[in-house]
Design an enzyme around this catalytic site. Sequence first.
Site, PDB file in Angstrom:
ATOM      1  N   TRP A  11       0.864  -0.983  -0.032  1.00  0.00           N
ATOM      2  CA  TRP A  11      -0.048  -0.148  -0.214  1.00  0.00           C
ATOM      3  C   TRP A  11       0.731   1.335   0.077  1.00  0.00           C
ATOM      4  O   TRP A  11       0.690   2.299  -0.739  1.00  0.00           O
ATOM      5  CB  TRP A  11      -1.038   0.074   1.092  1.00  0.00           C
ATOM      6  CG  TRP A  11      -2.174  -1.164   1.009  1.00  0.00           C
ATOM      7  CD1 TRP A  11      -2.210  -2.162   1.752  1.00  0.00           C
ATOM      8  CD2 TRP A  11      -3.000  -1.158  -0.068  1.00  0.00           C
ATOM      9  NE1 TRP A  11      -3.127  -2.853   1.053  1.00  0.00           N
ATOM     10  CE2 TRP A  11      -3.835  -2.178   0.063  1.00  0.00           C
ATOM     11  CE3 TRP A  11      -3.324  -0.304  -1.171  1.00  0.00           C
ATOM     12  CZ2 TRP A  11      -4.661  -2.641  -0.583  1.00  0.00           C
ATOM     13  CZ3 TRP A  11      -4.322  -0.703  -1.824  1.00  0.00           C
ATOM     14  CH2 TRP A  11      -5.007  -1.854  -1.919  1.00  0.00           C
ATOM     15  N   ASP A  41      -1.751   6.647   6.612  1.00  0.00           N
ATOM     16  CA  ASP A  41      -2.950   5.823   6.064  1.00  0.00           C
ATOM     17  C   ASP A  41      -2.931   4.853   7.008  1.00  0.00           C
ATOM     18  O   ASP A  41      -2.323   3.742   7.002  1.00  0.00           O
ATOM     19  CB  ASP A  41      -2.180   4.997   4.576  1.00  0.00           C
ATOM     20  CG  ASP A  41      -3.136   4.098   3.984  1.00  0.00           C
ATOM     21  OD1 ASP A  41      -4.347   3.950   4.720  1.00  0.00           O
ATOM     22  OD2 ASP A  41      -2.861   3.394   3.028  1.00  0.00           O
ATOM     23  N   LYS A  74     -12.851  -1.688   7.060  1.00  0.00           N
ATOM     24  CA  LYS A  74     -12.232  -2.627   7.923  1.00  0.00           C
ATOM     25  C   LYS A  74     -12.720  -2.449   9.396  1.00  0.00           C
ATOM     26  O   LYS A  74     -13.189  -3.242  10.104  1.00  0.00           O
ATOM     27  CB  LYS A  74     -10.720  -2.531   7.851  1.00  0.00           C
ATOM     28  CG  LYS A  74     -10.373  -2.714   6.458  1.00  0.00           C
ATOM     29  CD  LYS A  74      -8.838  -2.213   6.054  1.00  0.00           C
ATOM     30  CE  LYS A  74      -8.736  -1.943   4.642  1.00  0.00           C
ATOM     31  NZ  LYS A  74      -8.735  -3.095   3.873  1.00  0.00           N
TER      32      LYS A  74
HETATM   33  C1  LIG Z   1      -3.457   0.263   4.504  1.00  0.00           C
HETATM   34  C2  LIG Z   1      -4.271   0.385   3.123  1.00  0.00           C
HETATM   35  N1  LIG Z   1      -4.331   1.453   2.446  1.00  0.00           N
HETATM   36  C3  LIG Z   1      -5.140   1.520   1.565  1.00  0.00           C
HETATM   37  C4  LIG Z   1      -5.946   0.624   0.937  1.00  0.00           C
HETATM   38  C5  LIG Z   1      -6.852   0.918  -0.190  1.00  0.00           C
HETATM   39  O1  LIG Z   1      -8.062   1.147   0.061  1.00  0.00           O
HETATM   40  P1  LIG Z   1      -9.333   1.277  -0.782  1.00  0.00           P
HETATM   41  O2  LIG Z   1      -9.582  -0.067  -1.490  1.00  0.00           O
HETATM   42  O3  LIG Z   1     -10.525   2.086   0.023  1.00  0.00           O
HETATM   43  O4  LIG Z   1      -8.919   2.250  -1.771  1.00  0.00           O
HETATM   44  C6  LIG Z   1      -6.056  -0.604   1.777  1.00  0.00           C
HETATM   45  C7  LIG Z   1      -7.266  -1.565   1.232  1.00  0.00           C
HETATM   46  O5  LIG Z   1      -7.013  -2.935   1.823  1.00  0.00           O
HETATM   47  C8  LIG Z   1      -5.265  -0.694   2.812  1.00  0.00           C
HETATM   48  O6  LIG Z   1      -5.345  -1.644   3.676  1.00  0.00           O
END
Ligand SMILES: Cc1ncc(COP(=O)(O)O)c(C=O)c1O
Length: 359
Positions: free
Chosen positions: A102, A171, A195
């Site tokens: 991520w 994040d 989540k």
């Molecule tokens: C730490 C993290 N950042 C970003 C995301 C991406 O999120 P989204 O699917 O809401 O764009 C996730 C999704 O699992 C994640 O776990």
Amino acid sequence: MDRVVNFSAGPSAMPLEVLMRAQSELVDTNHAGMSVLEMSHRSKAFEEILSNTKQRLRKLMNIPENYKILFLQGGASLQFSMIPLNLLQKDHEAAYIITGSWSQKALKEAKKVGQTTVAATSEEDQFRQIPDFSQITQSKNLSYVHITGNNTIEGTRFTHLPKTDAPIINDWSSGILSEEINVSDYGMIYAGAQKNLGPSGVTVVIIRDDLIGHAPDGLPTMLNYETHAKADSLYHTPPTFGIYMIGLMLEWIDSLGGVKEIERRNREKASLLYETIDQSTIFHSPVKKEDRSLMNVPFKTDSEETDRAFLHFAASKQLVELKGHRSVGGMRASIYNAMPLEHVERLCEAMREFEETMK
Ligand SMILES: Cc1ncc(COP(=O)(O)O)c(C=O)c1O
């Protein structure tokens, strides 16, 4: 009712009480004579939902008054672009600590916008730990330092923060409300709701006032934090149902005793699972002990065949969504706020039973 034990990484299990409450209110929400699904986002009834949800989040996370709470769309992924578009100033750079897939994705988007630097990375160690970031210097040309506070796929979490004058942006998609933090240590915290907070479709952004309003001219209106801050998340139609569900989740957390109590429960669940893994002769954790996540727990055996056999065994006991992320393999148990201790106990029991069958 035949509900499974759901270890999905997201969208994830929600408390049964919250789902039942939403069900009971679905056709007539808060005595408005209509469902929240049918309410205008400009109605008094919805404005009350929005305002209560925000106030409760502020209270639970102890968010100071000089931070705005925004409910946006586009997932945490859109934030990967909005952050540099709004905050990465000309002739400055943005520092990224790379701790998994991520943060790599966040960096990829920032590179399209301006100058970036990798302040630390644990890639050479397959992201099994949080890298040493003590070398971050106090650069006057740093617009922000971006971290991924909890790494959903790799199962690591930050336990301390870089020392820097630049605003830290976290994040915290898979960690929000799982443990107590000091919001003023950050310039901005963001999280996809699916989540720990509610359903997919809403991204919560908590951003310090002084970081709003510096976007370059020409930035599309919808991508500018100022637009949403000024309009109190009502510039356009927000994800109304998602915001309502977050409100119910926050009420539930509040009723349990707030984040302090949730953290105590999360630590208890995670300790139990890590102990079971560490005591096992067939399962092991790939993650360095000090950096282990409280929310996402990857574990493996020494063979893919045995992993598959365990997943099958677990499914026969209604323990589902335990397959590890495709980039990591093995198993992963996501044990977010909504998961009761009893469900983690059932997983641990199944792991021990499976181990017996292997002898
Ligand atoms: C730490 C993290 N950042 C970003 C995301 C991406 O999120 P989204 O699917 O809401 O764009 C996730 C999704 O699992 C994640 O776990």
